[in-house]
Design an enzyme around this catalytic site. Sequence first.
Site, PDB file in Angstrom:
ATOM      1  CG  ASP A  83      14.977  52.331  26.732  1.00  0.00           C
ATOM      2  OD1 ASP A  83      15.043  53.368  27.408  1.00  0.00           O
ATOM      3  OD2 ASP A  83      15.053  51.187  27.213  1.00  0.00           O
ATOM      4  CG  ASP A 118      13.996  56.404  30.091  1.00  0.00           C
ATOM      5  OD1 ASP A 118      13.015  55.736  30.457  1.00  0.00           O
ATOM      6  OD2 ASP A 118      15.156  56.054  30.318  1.00  0.00           O
ATOM      7  CD  GLU A 119      11.457  51.517  28.797  1.00  0.00           C
ATOM      8  OE1 GLU A 119      11.201  50.356  28.521  1.00  0.00           O
ATOM      9  OE2 GLU A 119      11.690  51.917  29.948  1.00  0.00           O
TER      10      GLU A 119
END
Length: 420
Positions: free
Chosen positions: A18, A108-109
């Site tokens: 993350d 983003d993960e």
Amino acid sequence: MFEYPACMADRATILHADLDAFYASVEQLLDPGLRNTPMAVGSGVVLAASYEAKAFGVSGGMSTRRAKELCPHLKMVGGHFSEYQRLGDAAIDIMKDFTPLVERISIDEAFLDVAGSIHLLGSPTDIAITIRRRVKDELGLPVSVGIARTKHLAKIASQVAKPDGLLLVPADRELEFLHPLPAELMWGVGPVTKARLAEMGIRTIGELAEAPGRSLERLLGAAIGTKLGALAWNSDPRAIEQHHSVSSVSAQSALGRSPVSDELIERTIRHLADRVASRLRAKSKAGHTVTARVRFADLRSVTRSVTLPAAVSVTPIIAEVAESLVRSALHDHPDVHEVSLLAVGVSGLAMESALQLELPLHLEGERIRPGTEAGSSRWVLDKAVDEVREKFGKRSIGYASVVLDESRAVPDEFRELAEH
DNA sequence: TCTGGGGTCCTAGGACCC
DNA sequence: TCTGGGGTCCTAGGACCC
């Protein structure tokens, strides 16, 4: 960095990676003048805050005014959204160098299953260390990684590891790690559920684990009660899913406090329908159910939806149907004179190629040239209009011009990406 | 504290069918 | 024929996630 001894890792092979304060970190990367200072991305609302700003209590979702109260020297910057997409993609690409089993869950993960990579690339911890170093060296961004036997636990571990950390939860120490943590760290526990749990005297995951399943289900509903019980005992082994297909597409537009007018509704809905339709077509999909949402000035909101006999993906059809749904919703609330948001969605999606095979069968009896784009669209539009008229009355929908308004007050890329 | 945008899943009631 | 039960679909709303 806090880490359990690696020798106890056993079967903890799921990573959750993350990127930290992603939008804010990208801005600090692009503009060195923003580094080491409290700053946030957004205009009226904080989309993402730097860790320097978080230290003042600034957080995502907060109004800019509130953020400035907490942090008077806060610098607000507009977003470089194409950069977020580019750097998010690049980070995911780095992860794919370590295993093909990557499940991206947002810009983003991602989850990774590295079980098959250990003999070549080293332990899950070694892999996580390398990923973190490469993302930092090659992209200049901090990323936190949690490692555990299950996805849920890996995700909690990455949250605990932030900022810029790495945390391994060994397979034989899961509950020891999990149970002291606050219940709201669990996936699916938001403000409402947290408050309901507090009413039962439940504040930690351990207390939740000990609660009788039946009372959880009574309090939270069968599905959520059962699910949380399973998560609290870490007995929810979901696999990594590399490809999950979308089941709905929607677009919305906030309007401040706008007086209701035909012109406003038409212009906004057509714009939203165009956004939805073009994204559907880009995926070669079409959907059977059209939904419209109206939020009033007092933030109450209502939705109206209709399921059509054929799947639709064409702008004017979605626009016509959505517009009639909005009018129906407003008709049910004659006291409302101002709206603060309109939204259009399409769900019940199917691949468009499969659908077009079915259409001509219906078209035969409709005296429309089968197989032509215009004929299909017109047919579906007529059916849609019929459907809506039947449900909401003859005056609820008419054939307005379908000229699209291309003016866009907010850059579209601003709308498509978001992080909290 | 009410301010953005794009999603997923769950629930409950009603319609409809067998 | 108003008396049972079960399954599925649709609609509206809500909670939650990033």
